[in-house]
Scaffold this motif. Structure first.
Motif, PDB file in Angstrom:
ATOM      1  N   ARG A 266     -10.617   4.137  -7.294  1.00  0.00           N
ATOM      2  CA  ARG A 266      -9.441   3.654  -6.573  1.00  0.00           C
ATOM      3  C   ARG A 266      -8.287   4.507  -7.031  1.00  0.00           C
ATOM      4  O   ARG A 266      -7.986   4.547  -8.216  1.00  0.00           O
TER       5      ARG A 266
ATOM      6  N   ILE B  71      -4.367   6.738  -6.199  1.00  0.00           N
ATOM      7  CA  ILE B  71      -3.145   6.966  -5.426  1.00  0.00           C
ATOM      8  C   ILE B  71      -2.628   8.333  -5.810  1.00  0.00           C
ATOM      9  O   ILE B  71      -2.580   8.677  -6.986  1.00  0.00           O
TER      10      ILE B  71
ATOM     11  N   PRO C  59      -1.171  -1.205  -7.198  1.00  0.00           N
ATOM     12  CA  PRO C  59      -1.986  -1.006  -5.991  1.00  0.00           C
ATOM     13  C   PRO C  59      -3.436  -0.629  -6.303  1.00  0.00           C
ATOM     14  O   PRO C  59      -4.282  -0.698  -5.415  1.00  0.00           O
TER      15      PRO C  59
ATOM     16  N   PRO D 254      -3.577  -2.750  -2.109  1.00  0.00           N
ATOM     17  CA  PRO D 254      -3.560  -1.289  -2.142  1.00  0.00           C
ATOM     18  C   PRO D 254      -2.384  -0.682  -1.379  1.00  0.00           C
ATOM     19  O   PRO D 254      -2.052   0.483  -1.595  1.00  0.00           O
TER      20      PRO D 254
ATOM     21  N   MET E 274       3.782  -0.354  -2.631  1.00  0.00           N
ATOM     22  CA  MET E 274       4.361   0.743  -3.387  1.00  0.00           C
ATOM     23  C   MET E 274       5.411   0.238  -4.382  1.00  0.00           C
ATOM     24  O   MET E 274       6.131   1.019  -4.996  1.00  0.00           O
TER      25      MET E 274
ATOM     26  N   PRO F 148       0.937   2.221 -10.195  1.00  0.00           N
ATOM     27  CA  PRO F 148      -0.513   2.445 -10.113  1.00  0.00           C
ATOM     28  C   PRO F 148      -1.131   2.595 -11.504  1.00  0.00           C
ATOM     29  O   PRO F 148      -0.663   3.408 -12.300  1.00  0.00           O
TER      30      PRO F 148
END
Lengths: 280, 470
Positions: free
Chosen positions: A254, A256, B280, B285, B288, B292
């Motif tokens: 997972r 970002i 997230p 997810p 913002m 993270p």
């Protein structure tokens, strides 16, 4: 059975990222069905140093680790290699250090949410069984899932929900799993999404080496795996990686990545998985 | 004779804690009063304390109405409240440590398993991790109402990030500026220590890995949030950084804050955003607002998150019924503060009773807050009651009901003088190495005559809350 895994995931970014963070659920935990002989994860971000956090075990028994990269990354690769000794436990997950109360897995998510079609299918499936126990109910729901969907890649996407998949009538292992756990939860049977690897062809490179299936909770027996896409319970060909409420929650990776503000970043994903049986 | 307990008057005589104030209000001319009222408003405007109301539109920088007439507790009254609030805060934390650990209270059959584990606020990701000192809820806001001289009831618990404490501090500040003589004539216990105590509480729960003076930050969703003022106010008062998610990042085993001198390790995060938005990579997810990877750092002991993710399962309105049971189970004590009798519409018998008595009851959504989505039976029209009947029949497990409480009244400045208005109280209990409560809290007042709804989102106001020193 001794299985060997090589799993390489490559992300390509254009333009390069400014930073990226990933949470990896990429290390299998030992239980009666699998012993881990060797396991290694390496990350490569080209010239940028990769920061790796210590691995910890979460309540559900999965090993989790954080990796992060700051700086301009055009290509990031996670390579997993390992050797696991498996045995056939008819899908029963015994001996996993799992502290999450099964009732917590009755909660539906967007991906598993049962619409009227799924609810009706679950009800009709269970009505015929009369007073059968939960294990029989679980088998019946798994079979109903296998019957309701045709295995066909390319018809659904990563974001396809259980309700959408049942409408399409086709899907891949993720869709079979969402449909099954959606129906199980609607029938008050705790259910979770499981990811892992599958030895599915003699050459080791057949489709779905990277695999997903469901686990349903049967009081007295514990968690039992059901692979509706392959109409069976996990056996010695399966390596179990981790679990969650749905595909996103259970995802092995997972992440970002952050690019420049106001600039679209193209992210390309390449996955290469091979599971082979080692010679005795 | 009113059916409501009047906190100032006992018949014609004035109760002792209010004697100075009764005289003060009686002597105040109408002119001076309106002068002071506009002075107070100007002060609030200047310091920028406003409160945006969700779903109402209009002026987002609307002032929450401030009533100058203080609400007073005697030292003796407060002693009991303090003991009761602290006891409850300890029990709620013991419950959280238990249900994310061994679940003894469930195994013992004292709370139904499904109420806890199926609860939307129960976080699977929090299972099996014990935060520093075993504390999950570091600021417990307990909403209390009074119905008689000795009768206090807990209306609800707030274990996540209860807001409003900035009003407690500002209301006092403004009263002291406007009426300094009142504070010379009466011995009123100070509340100004709160920010220091809050900071000390956070420092006491720094992770074990932290080997120096802990760095504390407040994580806000940003200035669009209705409580943004409070976030920046508390950061100021504590002398800590106010940050948004993008100001923090995770690297390896720790969380860092971007500063002009480079990255700085953060040890304790007072987050003022909901679990769903923290990270997230663990929760939603698409959010913002958070950081993270933060949950991984938290769960491997690199940072403390206050309140702990998952703390909300203790303040759910369906769990509330069982808090007295928690006090007995974990502390082996009898609850000092009583619960309001509550009917769970999820239970068939309770639901039947509720539907038959809607006109006399207050009905609330299990997960609701801020006075939204509730029915006050005696103050509602037949149509409103019928609409609610359908809602309850549709989703019984989404509702609880309580008797309409005879909330006490406190003298309040109104158009033509002083008149009794209904009040409640939210004290803020701090839980870290110690359990502490500053003598005071936020008194909310229903400014409309006869109204029993004190929420600021529903036209309520606030008052300074005095506790007389021993």
């Amino acid at each position: 059975m001794k299985l060997q895994v090589r799993h390489k995931t490559t992300y390509r970014f254009d333009p390069p990222t400014r930073s990226m963070v990933q949470s990896l659920r990429l290390t299998p935990s030992a239980f009666e069905g699998q012993q881990i002989n060797a396991w290694d994860i390496t990350c490569d971000a080209g010239d940028c140093p990769v920061e790796t956090g210590s691995s910890f075990t979460e309540g559900a028994g999965d090993h989790i680790m954080t990796v992060s990269v700051r700086g301009e990354v055009t290509e990031f690769t996670v390579t997993v290699t390992g050797e696991v000794e498996t045995s056939d436990c008819s899908g029963v997950v015994k001996g996993l250090r799992d502290k999450v109360p099964p009732l917590a897995y009755l909660r539906q998510t967007t991906a598993s949410w049962p619409n009227a079609v799924l609810k009706d299918l679950a009800r009709d499936t269970l009505i015929d069984l009369g007073t059968a126990g939960v294990l029989q109910q679980a088998h019946a729901l798994s079979k109903a899932t296998s019957d309701a969907l045709d295995f066909l890649p390319g018809e659904t996407e990563a974001s396809t929900s259980a309700a959408e998949a049942i409408g399409i009538g086709k899907g891949v292992c993720q869709d079979f799993t969402h449909v099954l756990i959606g129906m199980a939860r609607a029938s008050d049977i705790p259910a979770r999404y499981v990811t892992g690897y599958l030895l599915s062809g003699s050459d080791g490179s057949a489709h779905e080496a990277s695999h997903a299936w469901a686990e349903l909770y049967v009081a007295g027996l514990g968690w039992v795996g059901f692979d509706a896409a392959n109409e069976c319970c996990p056996d010695e060909r399966y390596i179990r990686l981790g679990s969650g409420f749905d595909a996103i929650d259970a995802a092995p990776i997972r992440g970002i990545s952050v690019g420049e503000v106001d600039q679209e970043m193209l992210e390309e994903l390449l996955v290469d998985v091979a599971v082979t049986q080692m010679q005795q | 004779m009113s059916q409501y307990f009047n906190e100032m008057f006992d018949g014609a005589s004035v109760r002792p804690p209010y004697s100075t104030l009764e005289h003060w209000a009686r002597e105040m001319s109408a002119d001076l009063r309106s002068l002071k009222q506009s002075e107070a408003e100007a002060l609030f405007r200047r310091i920028g304390i406003t409160f945006a109301v969700y779903g109402e539109g209009g002026d987002p920088d609307r002032l929450i109405p401030f009533d100058m007439f203080p609400r007073v507790f005697s030292a003796g009254e407060w002693r009991k409240l303090e003991a009761g609030v602290k006891q409850r805060a300890r029990a709620l934390n013991a419950f959280l440590a238990d249900v994310y650990g061994r679940g003894e209270i469930v195994k013992a059959g004292r709370i139904p398993a499904h109420l806890v584990y199926k609860n939307a606020a129960y976080e699977k990701a929090a299972v099996g991790f014990m935060p520093p000192l075993g504390v999950f809820s570091h600021i417990v806001g307990i909403d209390l109402v009074r119905t008689g001289p000795e009768d206090f009831f807990v209306l609800e618990d707030n274990c996540r990030t209860p807001s409003g404490v900035s009003y407690m501090l500002e209301n006092r500040e403004i009263m002291m500026r406007m009426f300094p003589h009142l504070f010379q004539e009466s011995r009123i216990a100070p509340v100004e220590a709160y920010p220091n105590l809050l900071k000390r509480t956070f420092a006491s729960v720094a992770p074990q890995k932290c080997d120096r003076d802990p760095t504390i930050v407040i994580l806000t969703p940003g200035h669009f949030n209705s409580a943004y003022y409070e976030h920046s106010f508390l950061a100021d008062m504590m002398g800590v950084e106010l940050v948004e998610g993008q100001d923090l990042f995770v690297s390896g085993d720790f969380c860092y804050m971007r500063t002009t001198e480079g990255p700085k390790k953060v040890d304790v995060i007072y987050r003022r955003l909901d679990d769903d938005f923290i990270d997230p990579l663990c929760f939603r997810p698409d959010s913002m607002l958070g950081v993270p990877g933060l949950m991984n750092v938290y769960r491997s002991g690199g940072v403390t998150i206050c309140s702990a993710p998952g703390a909300g399962v203790a303040d759910d309105k369906a769990i509330y019924t069982y808090v007295p049971e928690m006090v007995r189970f974990y502390l082996g004590e009898e609850p000092i503060l009583a619960n309001v009798p509550t009917w769970q519409c999820a239970k068939a018998d309770d639901c039947k009773y509720v539907l038959e008595n809607l006109k006399d009851l207050v009905v609330k959504e299990v997960h609701g807050s801020g006075g939204y989505g509730m029915l006050v039976g005696p103050k509602s029209t037949k149509e409103e009651i019928e609409i609610f009947r359908h809602k309850i029949e549709d989703r019984p497990d989404n509702y609880i009901a309580q008797p309409t409480l005879a909330l006490s009244t406190c003298p309040t400045f109104v158009e033509d003088g002083v008149a009794p208005r209904h009040v409640d109280l939210r004290p803020y209990c701090l839980v870290g190495k110690d359990v502490e409560l500053v003598p005071g809290g936020l008194t909310r007042v229903a400014l409309t005559e006869g109204s029993l709804v004190v929420n600021s989102s529903q036209g309520g106001g606030v008052k300074d809350t005095w506790v007389m020193a021993e």
